[in-house]
Design a protein around this motif. Sequence first.
Motif, PDB file in Angstrom:
ATOM      1  N   TYR A  31       0.820  -1.204   0.000  1.00 16.90           N
ATOM      2  CA  TYR A  31       0.000   0.000   0.000  1.00 16.90           C
ATOM      3  C   TYR A  31       0.857   1.259   0.000  1.00 16.90           C
ATOM      4  O   TYR A  31       0.553   2.233  -0.671  1.00 16.90           O
ATOM      5  CB  TYR A  31      -0.933   0.026   1.210  1.00 16.90           C
ATOM      6  N   GLN A  32       1.953   1.235   0.736  1.00 12.79           N
ATOM      7  CA  GLN A  32       2.842   2.391   0.784  1.00 12.79           C
ATOM      8  C   GLN A  32       3.454   2.637  -0.593  1.00 12.79           C
ATOM      9  O   GLN A  32       3.543   3.769  -1.052  1.00 12.79           O
ATOM     10  CB  GLN A  32       3.932   2.190   1.824  1.00 12.79           C
ATOM     11  N   LYS A  33       3.853   1.580  -1.274  1.00 12.95           N
ATOM     12  CA  LYS A  33       4.435   1.693  -2.608  1.00 12.95           C
ATOM     13  C   LYS A  33       3.408   2.255  -3.588  1.00 12.95           C
ATOM     14  O   LYS A  33       3.700   3.141  -4.378  1.00 12.95           O
ATOM     15  CB  LYS A  33       4.927   0.322  -3.077  1.00 12.95           C
ATOM     16  N   ILE A  34       2.175   1.743  -3.504  1.00 17.01           N
ATOM     17  CA  ILE A  34       1.110   2.212  -4.394  1.00 17.01           C
ATOM     18  C   ILE A  34       0.795   3.675  -4.098  1.00 17.01           C
ATOM     19  O   ILE A  34       0.667   4.495  -4.992  1.00 17.01           O
ATOM     20  CB  ILE A  34      -0.157   1.342  -4.231  1.00 17.01           C
ATOM     21  N   GLY A  35       0.685   4.014  -2.819  1.00 21.37           N
ATOM     22  CA  GLY A  35       0.303   5.362  -2.419  1.00 21.37           C
ATOM     23  C   GLY A  35       1.316   6.425  -2.764  1.00 21.37           C
ATOM     24  O   GLY A  35       0.986   7.599  -2.828  1.00 21.37           O
ATOM     25  N   SER A  36       2.564   6.044  -2.982  1.00 22.48           N
ATOM     26  CA  SER A  36       3.597   7.028  -3.285  1.00 22.48           C
ATOM     27  C   SER A  36       3.587   7.437  -4.755  1.00 22.48           C
ATOM     28  O   SER A  36       4.263   8.376  -5.129  1.00 22.48           O
ATOM     29  CB  SER A  36       4.976   6.474  -2.910  1.00 22.48           C
ATOM     30  N   ARG A  37       2.815   6.742  -5.570  1.00 24.32           N
ATOM     31  CA  ARG A  37       2.727   7.095  -6.994  1.00 24.32           C
ATOM     32  C   ARG A  37       1.598   8.100  -7.215  1.00 24.32           C
ATOM     33  O   ARG A  37       0.602   8.098  -6.509  1.00 24.32           O
ATOM     34  CB  ARG A  37       2.481   5.827  -7.821  1.00 24.32           C
ATOM     35  N   LYS A  38       1.766   8.943  -8.232  1.00 24.72           N
ATOM     36  CA  LYS A  38       0.755   9.957  -8.515  1.00 24.72           C
ATOM     37  C   LYS A  38      -0.501   9.331  -9.128  1.00 24.72           C
ATOM     38  O   LYS A  38      -1.612   9.721  -8.802  1.00 24.72           O
ATOM     39  CB  LYS A  38       1.324  11.017  -9.447  1.00 24.72           C
ATOM     40  N   PHE A  39      -0.328   8.357 -10.005  1.00 30.78           N
ATOM     41  CA  PHE A  39      -1.462   7.684 -10.623  1.00 30.78           C
ATOM     42  C   PHE A  39      -1.357   6.183 -10.370  1.00 30.78           C
ATOM     43  O   PHE A  39      -0.260   5.627 -10.375  1.00 30.78           O
ATOM     44  CB  PHE A  39      -1.511   7.939 -12.130  1.00 30.78           C
ATOM     45  N   ILE A  40      -2.495   5.545 -10.147  1.00 30.42           N
ATOM     46  CA  ILE A  40      -2.545   4.105  -9.917  1.00 30.42           C
ATOM     47  C   ILE A  40      -3.589   3.483 -10.836  1.00 30.42           C
ATOM     48  O   ILE A  40      -4.405   4.195 -11.425  1.00 30.42           O
ATOM     49  CB  ILE A  40      -2.859   3.780  -8.439  1.00 30.42           C
ATOM     50  N   THR A  41      -3.556   2.179 -10.957  1.00 29.11           N
ATOM     51  CA  THR A  41      -4.524   1.492 -11.817  1.00 29.11           C
ATOM     52  C   THR A  41      -5.886   1.464 -11.137  1.00 29.11           C
ATOM     53  O   THR A  41      -5.993   1.586  -9.912  1.00 29.11           O
ATOM     54  CB  THR A  41      -4.081   0.049 -12.101  1.00 29.11           C
ATOM     55  N   PRO A  42      -6.939   1.286 -11.920  1.00 25.08           N
ATOM     56  CA  PRO A  42      -8.272   1.173 -11.327  1.00 25.08           C
ATOM     57  C   PRO A  42      -8.363   0.027 -10.304  1.00 25.08           C
ATOM     58  O   PRO A  42      -8.985   0.184  -9.257  1.00 25.08           O
ATOM     59  CB  PRO A  42      -9.172   0.914 -12.532  1.00 25.08           C
ATOM     60  N   ALA A  43      -7.729  -1.096 -10.587  1.00 23.69           N
ATOM     61  CA  ALA A  43      -7.767  -2.234  -9.658  1.00 23.69           C
ATOM     62  C   ALA A  43      -7.116  -1.864  -8.328  1.00 23.69           C
ATOM     63  O   ALA A  43      -7.621  -2.208  -7.252  1.00 23.69           O
ATOM     64  CB  ALA A  43      -7.087  -3.442 -10.275  1.00 23.69           C
ATOM     65  N   GLU A  44      -5.973  -1.165  -8.386  1.00 30.80           N
ATOM     66  CA  GLU A  44      -5.295  -0.734  -7.164  1.00 30.80           C
ATOM     67  C   GLU A  44      -6.160   0.245  -6.377  1.00 30.80           C
ATOM     68  O   GLU A  44      -6.269   0.148  -5.158  1.00 30.80           O
ATOM     69  CB  GLU A  44      -3.945  -0.103  -7.497  1.00 30.80           C
ATOM     70  N   LYS A  74      -8.163   2.054 -21.574  1.00 30.51           N
ATOM     71  CA  LYS A  74      -7.377   2.030 -20.343  1.00 30.51           C
ATOM     72  C   LYS A  74      -7.225   3.439 -19.781  1.00 30.51           C
ATOM     73  O   LYS A  74      -7.091   4.406 -20.525  1.00 30.51           O
ATOM     74  CB  LYS A  74      -5.996   1.432 -20.603  1.00 30.51           C
ATOM     75  N   TYR A  75      -7.217   3.498 -18.447  1.00 25.83           N
ATOM     76  CA  TYR A  75      -7.012   4.771 -17.793  1.00 25.83           C
ATOM     77  C   TYR A  75      -6.346   4.550 -16.443  1.00 25.83           C
ATOM     78  O   TYR A  75      -6.307   3.436 -15.914  1.00 25.83           O
ATOM     79  CB  TYR A  75      -8.323   5.537 -17.639  1.00 25.83           C
ATOM     80  N   LEU A  76      -5.814   5.621 -15.900  1.00 21.06           N
ATOM     81  CA  LEU A  76      -5.190   5.614 -14.580  1.00 21.06           C
ATOM     82  C   LEU A  76      -5.951   6.569 -13.676  1.00 21.06           C
ATOM     83  O   LEU A  76      -6.520   7.555 -14.140  1.00 21.06           O
ATOM     84  CB  LEU A  76      -3.725   6.029 -14.670  1.00 21.06           C
ATOM     85  N   ILE A  77      -5.927   6.287 -12.395  1.00 24.44           N
ATOM     86  CA  ILE A  77      -6.641   7.089 -11.413  1.00 24.44           C
ATOM     87  C   ILE A  77      -5.631   7.870 -10.600  1.00 24.44           C
ATOM     88  O   ILE A  77      -4.604   7.317 -10.169  1.00 24.44           O
ATOM     89  CB  ILE A  77      -7.460   6.177 -10.462  1.00 24.44           C
ATOM     90  N   GLN A  78      -5.909   9.143 -10.351  1.00 26.17           N
ATOM     91  CA  GLN A  78      -5.026   9.932  -9.508  1.00 26.17           C
ATOM     92  C   GLN A  78      -5.128   9.433  -8.075  1.00 26.17           C
ATOM     93  O   GLN A  78      -6.221   9.296  -7.529  1.00 26.17           O
ATOM     94  CB  GLN A  78      -5.374  11.409  -9.568  1.00 26.17           C
ATOM     95  N   SER A  79      -3.985   9.151  -7.510  1.00 20.79           N
ATOM     96  CA  SER A  79      -3.937   8.641  -6.136  1.00 20.79           C
ATOM     97  C   SER A  79      -4.279   9.761  -5.186  1.00 20.79           C
ATOM     98  O   SER A  79      -3.750  10.854  -5.271  1.00 20.79           O
ATOM     99  CB  SER A  79      -2.543   8.102  -5.837  1.00 20.79           C
ATOM    100  N   ASP A  80      -5.183   9.488  -4.227  1.00 21.85           N
ATOM    101  CA  ASP A  80      -5.575  10.497  -3.258  1.00 21.85           C
ATOM    102  C   ASP A  80      -4.925  10.238  -1.902  1.00 21.85           C
ATOM    103  O   ASP A  80      -5.323  10.772  -0.892  1.00 21.85           O
ATOM    104  CB  ASP A  80      -7.091  10.553  -3.114  1.00 21.85           C
ATOM    105  N   ILE A  81      -3.892   9.385  -1.872  1.00 19.80           N
ATOM    106  CA  ILE A  81      -3.218   9.057  -0.619  1.00 19.80           C
ATOM    107  C   ILE A  81      -2.018   9.968  -0.448  1.00 19.80           C
ATOM    108  O   ILE A  81      -1.289  10.240  -1.334  1.00 19.80           O
ATOM    109  CB  ILE A  81      -2.775   7.578  -0.612  1.00 19.80           C
TER     110      ILE A  81
END
Length: 81
Positions: A31-44, A74-81
């Motif tokens: 979760y920390q690795k995912i949250g540090s990215r600006k955009f994540i996949t819809p599944a994440e 395909k699209y990416l979601i902006q991470s809100d973490i």
Amino acid sequence: MNFEDYVKRELQLHTDLLNQIQTTLSELLSYQKIGSRKFITPAEYCKLNGISRKTLHRYIKEDMVIAKKISSRKYLIQSDI
């Protein structure tokens, strides 16, 4: 119950507890690795927020989350973490 059985049972309990701790740490690091990215996949995003893909699509449609389209499907979601 004899001493040997007691020791085996306690050892198994400690092994189970260590396995649970290891699993939890792995999930937290993920979760920390995912949250540090600006955009994540819809599944994440769905996994992090505990929502379904259908709910995510509704959030995108209602502008509750920012999505960036990278291809026709395909699209990416902006991470809100």
